[in-house]
Design a protein around this motif. Structure first.
Motif, short mmCIF file in Angstrom:
data_model
loop_
_atom_site.label_atom_id
_atom_site.label_comp_id
_atom_site.label_asym_id
_atom_site.label_seq_id
_atom_site.Cartn_x
_atom_site.Cartn_y
_atom_site.Cartn_z
N ASP A 46 42.99 59.25 47.37
CA ASP A 46 42.11 59.79 46.32
C ASP A 46 42.14 58.88 45.08
O ASP A 46 41.10 58.59 44.48
N VAL A 47 43.34 58.46 44.71
CA VAL A 47 43.50 57.60 43.54
C VAL A 47 42.89 56.22 43.80
O VAL A 47 42.16 55.67 42.96
N LEU A 48 43.18 55.67 44.97
CA LEU A 48 42.72 54.31 45.28
C LEU A 48 41.19 54.24 45.38
O LEU A 48 40.56 53.35 44.80
N PHE A 49 40.59 55.15 46.12
CA PHE A 49 39.13 55.06 46.32
C PHE A 49 38.36 55.38 45.05
O PHE A 49 37.29 54.82 44.82
N ALA A 50 38.90 56.27 44.22
CA ALA A 50 38.25 56.52 42.93
C ALA A 50 38.23 55.23 42.11
O ALA A 50 37.22 54.88 41.48
N ALA A 51 39.34 54.50 42.12
CA ALA A 51 39.41 53.25 41.37
C ALA A 51 38.50 52.19 41.96
O ALA A 51 37.83 51.44 41.23
N LEU A 52 38.46 52.11 43.29
CA LEU A 52 37.56 51.13 43.93
C LEU A 52 36.11 51.43 43.57
O LEU A 52 35.31 50.51 43.35
N HIS A 53 35.76 52.70 43.50
CA HIS A 53 34.39 53.06 43.13
C HIS A 53 34.11 52.68 41.68
O HIS A 53 33.05 52.12 41.36
N ARG A 54 35.05 52.96 40.79
CA ARG A 54 34.87 52.56 39.38
C ARG A 54 34.67 51.06 39.26
O ARG A 54 33.93 50.58 38.40
N ALA A 55 35.35 50.31 40.13
CA ALA A 55 35.28 48.84 40.07
C ALA A 55 34.05 48.29 40.79
O ALA A 55 33.84 47.07 40.81
N GLY A 56 33.28 49.16 41.41
CA GLY A 56 32.11 48.69 42.16
C GLY A 56 32.46 48.12 43.52
O GLY A 56 31.67 47.39 44.12
N LEU A 57 33.66 48.47 44.04
CA LEU A 57 34.11 47.94 45.32
C LEU A 57 34.02 48.98 46.44
O LEU A 57 34.43 48.71 47.57
N ALA A 58 33.50 50.15 46.14
CA ALA A 58 33.26 51.19 47.15
C ALA A 58 31.99 51.94 46.75
O ALA A 58 31.71 52.09 45.56
N ASN A 59 31.24 52.40 47.74
CA ASN A 59 29.96 53.05 47.44
C ASN A 59 30.12 54.51 47.03
O ASN A 59 29.15 55.14 46.61
N GLN A 60 31.31 55.07 47.17
CA GLN A 60 31.55 56.46 46.78
C GLN A 60 33.02 56.59 46.35
O GLN A 60 33.86 55.78 46.75
N PRO A 61 33.33 57.60 45.54
CA PRO A 61 34.68 57.69 44.98
C PRO A 61 35.69 58.40 45.86
O PRO A 61 36.85 58.50 45.49
N THR A 62 35.25 58.91 47.01
CA THR A 62 36.17 59.65 47.87
C THR A 62 36.13 59.11 49.29
O THR A 62 35.13 58.54 49.73
N SER A 63 37.25 59.33 49.98
CA SER A 63 37.36 58.96 51.40
C SER A 63 38.04 60.13 52.09
O SER A 63 39.25 60.33 51.94
N VAL A 64 37.25 60.91 52.81
CA VAL A 64 37.76 62.18 53.33
C VAL A 64 37.96 62.13 54.84
O VAL A 64 38.97 62.60 55.37
N HIS A 65 36.99 61.55 55.55
CA HIS A 65 37.12 61.40 57.00
C HIS A 65 36.28 60.20 57.45
O HIS A 65 35.50 59.65 56.68
N ARG A 66 36.42 59.83 58.70
CA ARG A 66 35.85 58.56 59.17
C ARG A 66 34.33 58.51 59.15
O ARG A 66 33.76 57.44 59.18
N ASP A 67 33.69 59.67 59.09
CA ASP A 67 32.22 59.68 59.12
C ASP A 67 31.63 60.17 57.81
O ASP A 67 30.56 60.80 57.80
N ASP A 68 32.31 59.91 56.70
CA ASP A 68 31.84 60.45 55.42
C ASP A 68 30.92 59.49 54.67
O ASP A 68 30.54 59.75 53.53
N GLY A 69 30.56 58.37 55.27
CA GLY A 69 29.61 57.45 54.65
C GLY A 69 30.22 56.41 53.74
O GLY A 69 29.50 55.60 53.14
N LEU A 70 31.54 56.39 53.63
CA LEU A 70 32.19 55.40 52.75
C LEU A 70 31.92 53.97 53.23
O LEU A 70 32.02 53.68 54.43
N LYS A 71 31.60 53.11 52.29
CA LYS A 71 31.51 51.68 52.59
C LYS A 71 32.25 50.91 51.50
O LYS A 71 32.00 51.12 50.31
N LEU A 72 33.13 50.04 51.93
CA LEU A 72 33.80 49.15 50.97
C LEU A 72 32.91 47.94 50.74
O LEU A 72 32.23 47.46 51.66
N LEU A 73 32.93 47.45 49.52
CA LEU A 73 32.08 46.33 49.14
C LEU A 73 32.97 45.13 48.81
O LEU A 73 33.79 45.20 47.89
N ASP A 74 32.87 44.08 49.62
CA ASP A 74 33.62 42.84 49.41
C ASP A 74 35.13 43.04 49.44
O ASP A 74 35.88 42.23 48.92
#
Ligand code: SF4
Length: 228
Positions: free
Chosen positions: A83-111
């Motif tokens: 929760d902490v890591l993905f929120a930070a990645l989203h703030r940094a523009g390195l993830a398309n969403q701030p949460t990562s809940v399960h494998r099919d939740d639409g999360l994409k990491l950027l670079d």
């Protein structure tokens, strides 16, 4: 480097059974489950890396959590650390969403690619030195595949920091003497750069040893080093 080669490595990793103690533990946790997740089917296998094959930034963790990655099958997914890591990645523009809940939740990491030094959940989050060494070749192979674009590795915690050096020697043929010591915001620069960051464990984030601002600072530094 192709997405297919990395996908094949991910598949190979997810079938690994080289560490008897960790295989037994990950499968026992998957069978007994935590009460809150008793209706879920746990992954119960090694957890491969996540993120694009042409990433410039990599984040190296310790190992999956018993009821996080070992449950969901995706690294840092489904627990407080994530929760902490993905929120930070989203703030940094390195993830398309701030949460990562399960494998099919639409999360994409950027670079950014995320992986762990040990791919199976260990009891008490503590792999043995032998388990660390047995798992290291997966890290070598993954780094070898993403090497063409990789510029910065962020080591989350001292375990990951220490796991980086054998991989550096194996993949890049470089071995600094003496090895730089781990610290938050520590930096080492060679064929690629290494940044230290306190681990996003609950113990660190709940106590304020690692604040969101400190995590943002390391991610900003990584982006600066890759020219973003
Ligand atoms: S920790 Fe690594 S080497 Fe050991 S069983 Fe899991 S994936 Fe295989």
């Amino acid at each position: 480097m192709s997405d297919e080669a990395l996908a094949r490595l991910d598949q190979e990793i997810s079938e690994c059974r080289k560490c008897p103690r960790l295989v037994a533990w990950r499968e026992q946790v998957a069978a007994t489950r935590r009460a809150a997740f008793r209706d879920e089917v746990y992954w119960g296998r090694p957890v491969p890396g996540l993120g694009p094959a042409d990433a410039h930034i990599a984040i190296l963790g310790l190992a999956p959590a018993a009821h996080g990655g070992n449950r969901t099958g995706r690294i840092f997914t489904g627990d407080r650390s994530g929760d902490v890591l993905f929120a930070a990645l989203h703030r940094a523009g390195l993830a398309n969403q701030p949460t990562s809940v399960h494998r099919d939740d639409g999360l994409k990491l950027l670079d950014t690619r995320i992986f762990a030094a040990v791919r199976c959940a260990p009891p008490d989050n503590a792999p043995t030195p032998a388990e660390r060494d047995t798992c290291a070749p997966w890290l070598y192979r993954e780094l070898g595949l993403i090497r063409p674009t990789l510029r910065v590795v962020i080591a989350l915690g001292a375990f990951a920091w220490n796991a980086f050096w054998p991989a550096l020697r194996q993949v890049y043929g470089e071995q600094p003497r003496p090895r730089p010591s781990f610290g938050h915001a520590a930096e080492w620069h060679g064929p690629i750069s290494l940044l230290g960051c306190y681990h996003v464990s609950q113990q660190n984030t709940f106590t304020g040893r690692l604040t969101p601002a400190m995590l943002d600072g390391v991610l900003d530094r990584a982006k600066q080093l890759v020219g973003q």
